[in-house]
Enzyme design. Structure first.
Site, PDB file in Angstrom:
ATOM      1  N   CYS A   1      -7.076  96.662   5.231  1.00 27.66           N
ATOM      2  CA  CYS A   1      -7.418  96.610   3.809  1.00 27.66           C
ATOM      3  C   CYS A   1      -7.509  98.059   3.333  1.00 27.66           C
ATOM      4  O   CYS A   1      -6.647  98.861   3.705  1.00 27.66           O
ATOM      5  CB  CYS A   1      -8.703  95.828   3.575  1.00 27.66           C
ATOM      6  SG  CYS A   1     -10.092  96.345   4.589  1.00 27.66           S
TER       7      CYS A   1
ATOM      8  N   ARG B   1     -24.212  97.349   4.598  1.00 26.40           N
ATOM      9  CA  ARG B   1     -23.829  96.058   4.025  1.00 26.40           C
ATOM     10  C   ARG B   1     -24.986  95.064   4.026  1.00 26.40           C
ATOM     11  O   ARG B   1     -25.033  94.175   3.177  1.00 26.40           O
ATOM     12  CB  ARG B   1     -22.662  95.461   4.822  1.00 26.40           C
ATOM     13  CG  ARG B   1     -21.356  96.228   4.714  1.00 26.40           C
ATOM     14  CD  ARG B   1     -20.752  96.106   3.341  1.00 26.40           C
ATOM     15  NE  ARG B   1     -19.459  96.762   3.277  1.00 26.40           N
ATOM     16  CZ  ARG B   1     -19.246  97.994   2.829  1.00 26.40           C
ATOM     17  NH1 ARG B   1     -20.278  98.705   2.368  1.00 26.40           N
ATOM     18  NH2 ARG B   1     -18.043  98.516   2.809  1.00 26.40           N
TER      19      ARG B   1
ATOM     20  N   CYS C   1     -20.613  28.526  28.985  1.00 22.10           N
ATOM     21  CA  CYS C   1     -20.765  28.501  30.435  1.00 22.10           C
ATOM     22  C   CYS C   1     -20.305  29.793  31.102  1.00 22.10           C
ATOM     23  O   CYS C   1     -20.231  29.862  32.342  1.00 22.10           O
ATOM     24  CB  CYS C   1     -19.986  27.321  31.026  1.00 22.10           C
ATOM     25  SG  CYS C   1     -20.603  25.709  30.465  1.00 22.10           S
TER      26      CYS C   1
ATOM     27  N   CYS D   1     -20.888  30.594  39.451  1.00 21.67           N
ATOM     28  CA  CYS D   1     -20.636  31.758  40.299  1.00 21.67           C
ATOM     29  C   CYS D   1     -21.728  32.797  40.146  1.00 21.67           C
ATOM     30  O   CYS D   1     -22.086  33.489  41.104  1.00 21.67           O
ATOM     31  CB  CYS D   1     -19.279  32.382  39.957  1.00 21.67           C
ATOM     32  SG  CYS D   1     -17.869  31.363  40.407  1.00 21.67           S
TER      33      CYS D   1
END
Length: 898
Positions: A399, A445, A786, A808
């Protein structure tokens, strides 16, 4: 959100990092914890003074107010170095305006009290808001004034007193636990980057600036092409503004593209040129060439607009003539200068903290500030720079002076491209090298200047704008960053606090001169924030994420004001955020919530945001078929806001809300919960590793005893089977096995009725309960009623839920024989596997099922429910997953369709 009550904030129980300042049970102002070197101001024997609703305490570091709200004490902290102005009002109040974006009012009982507090703090502001050369004319550690009525008249930045006290504690072995040792901070960072990026073939580290004679704002060591000598650099440096010649700061390993930074060339009105400066660019272009590839361009990115760059020619500045630079292309980015950024920051600070007036167009006011517009432009240009480098084009960014916009663009591009700079260590190196070493004017700054904010001075929140841009990238891709949100907030706060010496100078030369003159040291912020402090480590970070970031929406529509930094512990603040977030993801130690008088308002997509009023009404409807936008079409249509009147809603109150660095704690409930889960997971892994080690030890003992017993052939254990068994153990707790589960792959053909309840199926029904399913154990066709039971199993590394019928399910829980603790491993290996679940082929070595039983001797026979956190998922932190053949029961609410 339609209700004006936000969800409750969650916090990790009893979480504390290190040993910060001791908490006080009886929270008396006299027990207020102080940092090393911190002293309370005392006037006429008093060290605290009353204000409406509480007390104010002043030290050589900060101004602290302790107020009582709803029978709870709230502590608000304002570092003296961060205070920009103190204005007295006619209503016996003092307005504190902070350089970091905060604003608050102190209400006194009478005009006399307000005048006393103003006169007490004002001398410190007048002294601190000066240039660094004037400020350090006297010994910086001295802060006590001979004038007893104005003890802050001679105060300097607290970093000097703090560092002197910390050095003394370190010599005595009493260093605070939240600080690392001074020698833990590595000071040679140029060499680290040079070796990591593999630059030794075409580049070298030059020490031409070791005495700061070539460029007073550059670091001592600079990376330059090998073909350029130190003498040539010294000759070409004056061609660039302030001697900031082109220096290499990054290189892409894949494309060999190089990123450079500099200041504007001194071409002037007569268009001067410098052959050595052109040769530097030529050498860079030559090193980036790859055999067989097309010739790449060299991109010169001027951060200014064309008009501004051309106007600088009148002051001996200007821009490059691409005819003199090899394969060069010039781009003007049009980023605003420090005066425009300062103006937009002042506008948004005023807007966020000012009272909202009836029928005020808040979104229109937000766009008018220009803050988000400038932030979006910065991210867009940084993305463009990263794209050029990813395509193999070397880039030079500059810049006017090369320390504001240049630093922002180059550092953001490096973060987007290189995963190293998204780690805690890499981000520290990025700040120390590109911002501090390359001479960004951090002091001028951010902290001190001899002009007011409204004048054309040096102060400008360039570094804060950069951190907010990084926060946007982090919010979009949180798993790509190792540092947490709290890490960025601490950087933003301490850039103005004056506690650490990292931000008190404009260049390395300025810092070295001050240290040499006063024979002193300063504590760096990197001794506080870092990977050693788990608060600053992102718990959702994925270290496997390498390479550039994914495409990120950097338009103004996707940006959000950084409320966590701008939010003040004051009484007025306007929240504005995208409806995508519904509410800010996390807040300060005093989270902002809406009051009864300020409900959350959202604008509909068919309404113009210009017509959005503070009360949520609209006075101008847009065409429903065309989405309405503002004049520039930049702001989101669905943006929410509310004006809060009281933010005293923190779960941490009193002195416990003070962090170890003397500022208010930042609460991130999401990170706290993830941290807790990760700790639990690490503890589980540690216990599992101990179990595996115990298994190996017992196996070795059995192997040694087997020749004596004469059953070596039956109990001999090879290493491979032991490793497989250990792997099984590390995946799933054997207490959660279902040994009687035999996956059935031969399913019964479609049947009209359920085999258990004989319910008739309706194939045309849209309801789940009318459809047929298969039991994964017996293969029979059953109905939904079931077969509600589910079990989790890992198949090919993925967690799968298996459906079984009720019959089962009952048979799976039949008691199985358990071995006593004296059973030998050889007896376990010969145990009948048919009674323990699926049949396994017999072998000389014990099966994984047998080894699993080794650690489950005393475990219950029934399987234990698996918590939801144990599910296998790549996106969640979970417990170790079960191995194939091992199942754990889940509730019916987690069922999957058959």
């Amino acid at each position: 959100m339609s209700n004006d009550v936000l969800p409750e904030t969650l916090h990790e129980a009893n979480y504390q990092f290190g040993n910060p300042m001791p908490s006080v049970k009886e929270e008396d102002e006299n027990d207020f914890p102080l940092l090393p070197g911190e002293c309370r101001v005392k006037v006429d024997g008093a060290n605290d003074w009353p204000i409406i609703g509480g007390t104010i305490i002043v030290t050589n570091y900060r101004v602290v107010t302790i107020k009582i709200s709803e029978d709870k004490k709230r502590v608000h902290i304002f570092p003296i170095s961060e205070i920009e102005t103190m204005d007295m009002s006619n209503d016996n109040s003092i307005h504190l305006l902070m350089k970091g974006g905060r604003s608050t009012y102190l209400y006194c009982n009478n005009q006399k009290d307000a005048y006393f507090i103003h006169q007490l703090i004002m001398p410190a502001l007048q002294r601190l808001n000066r240039s660094a050369t004037v400020l350090y004319a006297t010994r910086p550690q001295d802060w006590t004034s001979k004038n007893e009525t104005a003890p802050l008249a001679a105060v300097n930045h607290f970093a000097w007193s703090f560092s002197e006290a910390v050095d003394e504690l370190e010599r005595c072995g009493q260093l605070p636990s939240w600080l690392k040792r001074a020698d833990s901070v590595a000071y040679e960072i140029t060499q680290v980057d040079f070796e990591r990026l593999g630059m030794s073939e075409h580049f070298r580290i030059s020490t031409v600036n070791s005495t700061f004679k070539v460029c007073p704002t550059y670091p001592e060591k600079v990376i330059v092409p090998k073909g350029i000598s130190d003498e040539e650099i010294a000759i070409s440096a004056p061609y660039r503004s302030i001697g900031r010649f082109p220096a290499v700061i990054w290189r892409c390993r894949k494309t060999r593209a190089v990123l450079l930074r500099s200041s504007q060339p001194q071409v002037g009105i007569l268009s001067w040129r410098n052959t050595t400066d052109e040769r530097i660019i030529e050498e860079v272009v030559r090193t980036s060439r790859i055999e067989g590839e097309e010739r790449k361009q060299f991109i010169i990115m001027d951060a200014r607009g064309y008009a501004s760059a051309f106007a600088n020619r009148a002051r001996s500045g200007g821009f490059e003539n691409t005819e003199y630079y090899q394969q060069a292309k010039l781009e003007f980015l049009g980023l605003p200068n420090i005066h425009a950024v300062r103006s937009s920051f002042t506008n948004i600070r005023t807007m966020l903290h000012a009272p909202v007036k009836e029928n005020e167009l808040l979104l229109n006011s937000l766009q008018a500030t220009g803050w988000l517009t400038n932030l979006s432009s910065l991210l867009v240009q940084a993305t463009s720079c990263a794209d050029h480098l990813a395509k193999g084009h070397s880039v030079l960014v500059h810049c006017s002076d090369g320390w504001d916009r240049t630093t922002q663009v180059t550092t953001l591009a490096k973060i987007m491209l290189d995963e190293h700079y998204r780690t805690v260590e890499g981000f520290e190196e990025l700040i120390r090298r590109d911002w501090i070493a390359f001479g960004h004017k951090l002091y001028d700054r951010q902290i001190g200047t001899y002009t007011t904010w409204s004048d054309s001075g040096e102060r400008c929140p360039i570094f804060l704008q950069f951190l907010e841009a990084v926060r946007h990238l982090q919010r979009e891709q949180p798993t790509a960053f190792q540092f947490s949100h709290a890490y960025l907030i601490k950087l933003a706060k301490h850039a103005y606090s004056g506690l650490f010496g990292t931000f008190l100078f404009n260049s390395h030369k300025e810092k070295r001169d001050a240290m040499t003159k006063w024979d002193a040291t300063l504590v760096e912020i990197w001794r506080y924030i870092g990977a050693h402090n788990e608060e600053f480590v992102n718990q959702s970070y994925d270290e496997r994420y390498i390479g550039p970031l994914k495409t990120i929406n950097v338009s103004i529509i996707n940006l959000r004001v950084w409320h966590e930094v701008f939010a003040d512990e004051g009484e007025r603040y306007t929240m504005i955020y995208s409806s995508k977030d519904e509410r800010p993801s996390s807040g300060c130690a005093t989270p902002i919530t809406s009051s009864s008088s300020g409900n959350l308002v959202k604008s509909k997509s068919s309404e113009s945001i210009n017509s959005l009023n503070v009360d949520g009404s609209n006075h101008q409807l847009a065409n429903a078929s065309t989405p309405a936008t503002t004049e520039g079409g930049n702001l989101p249509l669905s943006t929410s806001f509310y004006q809060q009147q009281s933010i005293y809603q923190s779960n941490i109150t009193g002195l416990e809300s003070i962090d170890c660095d003397g500022l208010t704690k930042f609460e991130d409930e999401e990170q706290a919960m993830l941290r807790k889960k990760n700790k639990a997971r690490e503890e589980a892994i540690r216990l599992r590793d101990r179990q595996i080690e115990e298994l190996r030890r017992r196996a070795d003992i059995e192997k040694m005893l087997s020749p004596i017993r004469g059953d070596a052939d039956d109990s001999d254990i090879d290493v491979a089977s032991l490793e497989r068994a250990s792997s099984d153990l590390s995946i799933m707790d054997p207490d959660r096995e279902l040994p009687n589960f035999r996956p059935n792959t031969t399913w019964e053909a479609e049947a009209p009725n359920c085999c258990l309840c004989k319910k008739e199926f309706n194939k045309m029904s849209v309801y789940q309960e009318d459809r047929q399913h298969h039991c994964r154990n017996c293969g029979r066709v059953v109905c939904e009623e079931c077969s509600k039971q589910r079990f989790a199993v890992v198949e090919e590394g993925q967690s799968v839920q298996k459906r079984v019928c009720d019959k089962c399910y009952e048979s799976m829980h039949e008691p199985e024989p358990r071995l006593n603790r004296t059973a030998s491993l050889s007896e376990m290996s010969s145990f009948d596997s048919t009674s323990c679940g699926p049949t396994f082929p017999h072998a000389s070595s014990p099966s994984s099922s047998s080894l699993n039983m080794l650690t489950s001797i005393s475990s219950p026979t029934r399987p234990q429910p698996v918590p939801s956190s144990c599910k296998s998922s790549s996106n969640s932190i979970s417990s170790p997953r079960p191995s194939p053949g091992e199942f754990s029961r889940h509730s019916s609410s987690q069922a999957v369709k058959g």
